[in-house]
Design a protein around this motif. Structure first.
Motif, PDB file in Angstrom:
ATOM      1  N   GLU A  78       0.768  -1.226  -0.112  1.00 51.98           N
ATOM      2  CA  GLU A  78       0.011   0.038  -0.149  1.00 51.98           C
ATOM      3  C   GLU A  78       1.079   1.108  -0.152  1.00 51.98           C
ATOM      4  O   GLU A  78       0.428   2.048  -0.626  1.00 51.98           O
ATOM      5  N   GLU A  79       2.140   1.228   0.779  1.00 49.59           N
ATOM      6  CA  GLU A  79       2.972   2.508   0.789  1.00 49.59           C
ATOM      7  C   GLU A  79       3.384   2.577  -0.323  1.00 49.59           C
ATOM      8  O   GLU A  79       3.706   3.749  -0.936  1.00 49.59           O
ATOM      9  N   VAL A  80       3.947   1.604  -1.194  1.00 47.31           N
ATOM     10  CA  VAL A  80       4.731   1.626  -2.406  1.00 47.31           C
ATOM     11  C   VAL A  80       3.322   2.425  -3.613  1.00 47.31           C
ATOM     12  O   VAL A  80       3.975   3.046  -4.252  1.00 47.31           O
ATOM     13  N   SER A  81       2.447   1.938  -3.196  1.00 43.55           N
ATOM     14  CA  SER A  81       1.456   2.379  -4.211  1.00 43.55           C
ATOM     15  C   SER A  81       1.223   3.922  -4.075  1.00 43.55           C
ATOM     16  O   SER A  81       1.207   4.725  -5.110  1.00 43.55           O
ATOM     17  N   LYS A  82       1.344   4.230  -2.867  1.00 45.46           N
ATOM     18  CA  LYS A  82       1.078   5.738  -2.492  1.00 45.46           C
ATOM     19  C   LYS A  82       2.367   6.336  -3.009  1.00 45.46           C
ATOM     20  O   LYS A  82       2.387   7.644  -3.204  1.00 45.46           O
ATOM     21  N   ALA A  83       3.543   5.866  -2.757  1.00 47.18           N
ATOM     22  CA  ALA A  83       5.012   6.609  -3.290  1.00 47.18           C
ATOM     23  C   ALA A  83       4.671   6.821  -4.594  1.00 47.18           C
ATOM     24  O   ALA A  83       5.419   7.792  -5.232  1.00 47.18           O
ATOM     25  N   PHE A  84       4.333   5.858  -5.352  1.00 43.40           N
ATOM     26  CA  PHE A  84       3.999   6.341  -7.051  1.00 43.40           C
ATOM     27  C   PHE A  84       3.197   7.531  -7.088  1.00 43.40           C
ATOM     28  O   PHE A  84       3.367   8.298  -7.844  1.00 43.40           O
ATOM     29  N   GLU A  85       2.234   7.604  -6.459  1.00 47.17           N
ATOM     30  CA  GLU A  85       1.509   8.770  -6.431  1.00 47.17           C
ATOM     31  C   GLU A  85       2.227  10.121  -6.277  1.00 47.17           C
ATOM     32  O   GLU A  85       2.036  11.069  -6.892  1.00 47.17           O
ATOM     33  N   ASN A  86       2.810   9.943  -5.196  1.00 43.47           N
ATOM     34  CA  ASN A  86       3.953  11.261  -4.901  1.00 43.47           C
ATOM     35  C   ASN A  86       4.827  11.373  -6.145  1.00 43.47           C
ATOM     36  O   ASN A  86       4.920  12.582  -6.150  1.00 43.47           O
ATOM     37  N   PHE A  87       5.443  10.287  -6.827  1.00 46.48           N
ATOM     38  CA  PHE A  87       6.529  10.477  -7.600  1.00 46.48           C
ATOM     39  C   PHE A  87       5.736  11.142  -8.861  1.00 46.48           C
ATOM     40  O   PHE A  87       6.237  12.029  -9.382  1.00 46.48           O
ATOM     41  N   ASP A  88       4.631  10.622  -9.030  1.00 44.46           N
ATOM     42  CA  ASP A  88       3.928  11.332 -10.198  1.00 44.46           C
ATOM     43  C   ASP A  88       3.584  12.939 -10.098  1.00 44.46           C
ATOM     44  O   ASP A  88       3.839  13.698 -11.078  1.00 44.46           O
ATOM     45  N   LYS A  89       3.630  13.229  -8.895  1.00 46.36           N
ATOM     46  CA  LYS A  89       3.186  14.814  -8.427  1.00 46.36           C
ATOM     47  C   LYS A  89       4.395  15.469  -8.513  1.00 46.36           C
ATOM     48  O   LYS A  89       4.818  16.651  -9.003  1.00 46.36           O
ATOM     49  N   ALA A  90       5.638  14.728  -8.067  1.00 46.03           N
ATOM     50  CA  ALA A  90       6.902  15.487  -8.003  1.00 46.03           C
ATOM     51  C   ALA A  90       7.454  15.268  -9.387  1.00 46.03           C
ATOM     52  O   ALA A  90       8.348  16.365  -9.457  1.00 46.03           O
ATOM     53  N   LYS A  91       7.269  14.695 -10.638  1.00 48.04           N
ATOM     54  CA  LYS A  91       7.598  14.840 -11.898  1.00 48.04           C
ATOM     55  C   LYS A  91       7.062  16.224 -12.358  1.00 48.04           C
ATOM     56  O   LYS A  91       7.844  16.466 -13.456  1.00 48.04           O
ATOM     57  N   GLU A  92       6.137  16.687 -11.831  1.00 52.35           N
ATOM     58  CA  GLU A  92       5.585  17.951 -12.405  1.00 52.35           C
ATOM     59  C   GLU A  92       6.527  19.425 -11.996  1.00 52.35           C
ATOM     60  O   GLU A  92       6.323  20.129 -12.557  1.00 52.35           O
ATOM     61  N   GLY A  93       7.503  19.013 -11.072  1.00 45.17           N
ATOM     62  CA  GLY A  93       8.291  20.003 -10.657  1.00 45.17           C
ATOM     63  C   GLY A  93       9.901  19.642 -11.087  1.00 45.17           C
ATOM     64  O   GLY A  93      10.032  18.994 -11.847  1.00 45.17           O
ATOM     65  N   LYS A  94      10.753  20.329 -10.404  1.00 44.62           N
ATOM     66  CA  LYS A  94      12.091  20.227 -10.516  1.00 44.62           C
ATOM     67  C   LYS A  94      12.755  18.746 -10.138  1.00 44.62           C
ATOM     68  O   LYS A  94      13.937  18.587 -10.625  1.00 44.62           O
ATOM     69  N   TYR A  95      12.099  17.992  -9.528  1.00 48.33           N
ATOM     70  CA  TYR A  95      12.480  16.778  -9.020  1.00 48.33           C
ATOM     71  C   TYR A  95      12.362  15.534 -10.047  1.00 48.33           C
ATOM     72  O   TYR A  95      12.335  14.526  -9.663  1.00 48.33           O
ATOM     73  N   LYS A  96      12.082  15.996 -11.070  1.00 46.39           N
ATOM     74  CA  LYS A  96      11.881  15.012 -12.148  1.00 46.39           C
ATOM     75  C   LYS A  96      12.922  13.852 -12.378  1.00 46.39           C
ATOM     76  O   LYS A  96      12.665  12.797 -12.616  1.00 46.39           O
ATOM     77  N   SER A  97      14.112  14.518 -12.375  1.00 42.47           N
ATOM     78  CA  SER A  97      15.261  13.560 -12.790  1.00 42.47           C
ATOM     79  C   SER A  97      15.576  12.639 -11.359  1.00 42.47           C
ATOM     80  O   SER A  97      15.835  11.752 -11.635  1.00 42.47           O
TER      81      SER A  97
END
Length: 418
Positions: A78-97
């Motif tokens: 469940e936590e890993v699934s939420k991690a993906f959700e956060n990474f998707d949001k992070a990709k919209e900013g400067k932490y994409k790489s």
């Protein structure tokens, strides 16, 4: 006055910015020391400041939240699934790489864990690992297929259904090109990558190189969707799914049988029989299919056709005990009809003559029923108690006391004298 307000506002913004950086610095420190529990606690504190963060700061927050939830591969599913959700949001900013880098690590970790879980027959865990690996690289659709396949193996049918539906929606077929050659020493065909195959052929250890496309997995996918609906008792959806599956694989006998079984559950025996007979045209030596046709005919009172079906079953599989029992029952049923006619007779001399004729006819039918069973026992010495019990009852009805006692003794021996 206006100048003072502007200065106060500037000081307020500066204070918020300082607080945000401080909280996220705490998170970074905890992550660096692999104290993911502390990192998650600090992130909860920082969450209240999320509304005032600029885009870059938000990107950092979501990235760190994803890292903390992933917890270097130790996070729950469940936590890993939420991690993906956060990474998707992070990709919209400067932490994409940064997200791209950690997802590359995650992909390899999930594949390793998935393969290990599969080898250990921990199919439930393997399914989630393969699904997460596919989440990192959606283009690797085969991982979604593995996730569905292992979900079925772990009997998580509802989860498997969701995954199979996804595969169906994206049009996944699993068709790939494979390269092969024949090993000279053994004559066996081996499948390898193109470069290896060409190397083998060049070295002279292999001959007859070739390439071909693998079979589509789509028929299997739509079939499993249908079967899961059947398992769940959702007959209407199952019928729709099976029609889709049969369109993909019209000669699949299992699909026809499953469709027939759904109609049987819906108490549509005519449609059931129609489909079973269709299956028989494709698999004429399938004893189970002939048996099912026999049962349907027997239930409908079509005794002669039922008899033909059960005889066919025993010709294909001489140890099919249920077919032997039903075939014997057919003769008993016919004999019982004669008994009913005997009961209608009066006391006249003419009726006495008819009675004796009926008695001979009845006994002949019962003897045929007994012969079916004795022939079966001769071919199958370990015949079950049901076969023996029916034979004993027939002998009793015929008045053959000694034979009845002999069979009863065998039954007692088989049941341990209980």
């Amino acid at each position: 006055m206006k100048k003072q307000i502007i200065i106060a506002l500037a000081l307020s913004i500066s204070a918020f910015s300082f607080a945000q950086k401080k909280e996220l610095k705490t998170v970074e420190k905890a992550i660096k020391s692999k104290n993911y529990a502390a990192a998650k606690d600090a992130l909860k504190s920082a969450e209240g400041l999320l509304g005032s963060m600029d885009d870059d700061m938000k990107s950092k927050y979501y990235y760190l939240n994803g890292v903390a939830l992933y917890a270097d591969g130790k996070g729950s599913f469940e936590e890993v699934s939420k991690a993906f959700e956060n990474f998707d949001k992070a990709k919209e900013g400067k932490y994409k790489s940064e997200v791209k880098n950690i997802e590359s690590t995650m992909y390899n970790t999930f594949l390793t864990k998935g393969n290990k879980a599969y080898s250990d027959k921990n199919f439930d865990a393997a399914s989630f690992h393969f699904e997460h690996a596919n989440r990192v690289k959606p283009s690797d659709s085969i991982l979604l297929y593995y996730a569905a396949y292992t979900a079925v193996n772990s009997k998580k049918y509802d989860r498997a259904l969701v995954l199979y539906e996804k595969l169906k929606d994206i049009g996944y077929t699993g068709i790939t090109k494979e390269y092969f050659a024949t090993e000279k020493a053994t004559g066996k065909e081996v499948v390898v990558d193109k470069a290896t195959r060409d190397l083998y052929v060049k070295a002279g250890s292999h001959i007859k190189p070739g390439e071909r496309l693998t079979e589509s997995k789509k028929p299997e996918i739509v079939k499993n969707i249908a079967l899961i609906y059947v398992t769940n008792g959702d007959n209407e959806k199952a019928l729709t799914a099976i029609k889709d599956a049969r369109a993909e694989n019209p000669d699949n006998v299992d699909l026809i049988i499953n469709e027939a079984n759904i109609y049987l559950q819906l108490d549509d025996k005519d449609k059931f029989k129609e489909l079973i007979e269709e299956a028989l045209t494709k698999d004429p030596n399938n004893a189970a299919l002939h048996y099912n046709v026999g049962v349907v005919n027997m239930n409908k009172g079509d005794i002669d056709n039922a008899k033909t079906s059960f005889e066919k079953v025993l010709s294909l599989e001489p140890d099919y005990s249920d077919a032997a029992l039903n075939l014997s029952n057919i003769y008993i049923q016919k004999g019982n009809v004669v008994i009913e006619e005997m009961g209608k007779l009066g006391m006249s001399k003419a009726d006495d003559i008819k009675y004796e004729k009926f008695k001979v006819e009845k006994n002949a039918l019962f003897e045929k029923g007994a012969k079916v069973l004795t022939d079966f026992i001769a071919a199958n010495p370990e015949a079950n108690i049901d076969i023996l019990t029916q034979l004993k009852n027939i002998y009793s009805a015929l008045g053959e006391v000694e034979k009845s006692k002999e069979v009863a003794a065998k039954i007692e021996a088989m049941s341990g004298g209980q």
